[in-house]
Design a protein around this motif. Structure first.
Motif, PDB file in Angstrom:
ATOM      1  N   TYR A  85       0.830  -1.204   0.000  1.00 18.42           N
ATOM      2  CA  TYR A  85       0.000   0.000   0.000  1.00 18.42           C
ATOM      3  C   TYR A  85       0.867   1.257   0.000  1.00 18.42           C
ATOM      4  O   TYR A  85       1.735   1.412   0.852  1.00 18.42           O
ATOM      5  N   SER A 114      -3.951  -6.362  -6.942  1.00 21.08           N
ATOM      6  CA  SER A 114      -4.379  -5.674  -5.732  1.00 21.08           C
ATOM      7  C   SER A 114      -3.315  -5.782  -4.653  1.00 21.08           C
ATOM      8  O   SER A 114      -2.689  -6.832  -4.515  1.00 21.08           O
ATOM      9  N   SER A 158      -9.023   5.454  -6.182  1.00 20.84           N
ATOM     10  CA  SER A 158     -10.386   5.949  -6.376  1.00 20.84           C
ATOM     11  C   SER A 158     -11.059   6.157  -5.026  1.00 20.84           C
ATOM     12  O   SER A 158     -10.783   5.450  -4.058  1.00 20.84           O
ATOM     13  N   GLU A 159     -11.922   7.159  -4.982  1.00 18.80           N
ATOM     14  CA  GLU A 159     -12.739   7.438  -3.806  1.00 18.80           C
ATOM     15  C   GLU A 159     -13.875   8.363  -4.222  1.00 18.80           C
ATOM     16  O   GLU A 159     -13.812   9.020  -5.259  1.00 18.80           O
ATOM     17  N   SER A 218      -5.609   1.436  -4.828  1.00 16.13           N
ATOM     18  CA  SER A 218      -6.611   0.388  -5.010  1.00 16.13           C
ATOM     19  C   SER A 218      -6.020  -0.802  -5.747  1.00 16.13           C
ATOM     20  O   SER A 218      -6.292  -1.946  -5.422  1.00 16.13           O
ATOM     21  N   CYS A 219      -5.219  -0.527  -6.785  1.00 15.48           N
ATOM     22  CA  CYS A 219      -4.558  -1.591  -7.525  1.00 15.48           C
ATOM     23  C   CYS A 219      -3.363  -1.041  -8.296  1.00 15.48           C
ATOM     24  O   CYS A 219      -3.252   0.158  -8.495  1.00 15.48           O
TER      25      CYS A 219
END
Length: 149
Positions: free
Chosen positions: A34, A64, A127-128, A141-142
């Protein structure tokens, strides 16, 4: 990590070493760990060679951070003259303020970011919903690893 205390006093945690440091950005990307949007944009703006910016075009395999060995699928990106980036069947992103990255907001208010995170063409996808407002703290996210141009 644990050490035994003499004379039956039980087990206590060993003291933490002050030399332990967080992995660097390149290691985190390579291991598909992450990263945050802020770190990715900082890398794209400062550390990515100019020739590698806006070079996203071709076929990508997506992974992911949750299961870095599991393929999420394929995605093909088409770059229109270094300007807009079309990805997946009907999604399009425009250049962001940060060199080398793209962004868009769909009709539902979801904000998307595609940011290059290494010199091999790997992109991080974030994304959000625009109301969530995590900004630079948003986690990836990926990862999309380039297969071919």
């Amino acid at each position: 990590w644990w050490r035994r205390v003499p004379r039956g006093r039980g087990v206590v945690p060993a003291p933490m070493s002050s030399t332990v440091s967080a992995p660097d950005f390149a290691t985190m990307v390579r291991e598909r760990d992450y990263i945050t949007l802020g770190a990715a944009m900082q890398y794209a703006a400062a550390d990515l060679p100019a020739a590698k910016r806006r070079a996203a075009c071709g076929c990508y395999v997506c992974y992911s951070p949750l299961c870095s060995g599991c393929c999420l699928g394929l995605s093909c990106l088409i770059n229109f003259c270094g300007c807009c980036l079309m990805y997946n069947p009907f999604l399009c992103a425009c250049p962001a303020d940060v060199p080398g990255s793209w962004t868009c907001t769909d009709l539902k208010g979801i904000v998307y970011h595609l940011v290059p995170v290494d010199d091999r063409g790997t992109l991080a996808f974030f994304s959000e919903h625009q109301l969530q407002g995590r900004g630079d703290g948003l986690k990836v996210s990926c990862y999309c690893s380039k297969l071919c141009s």
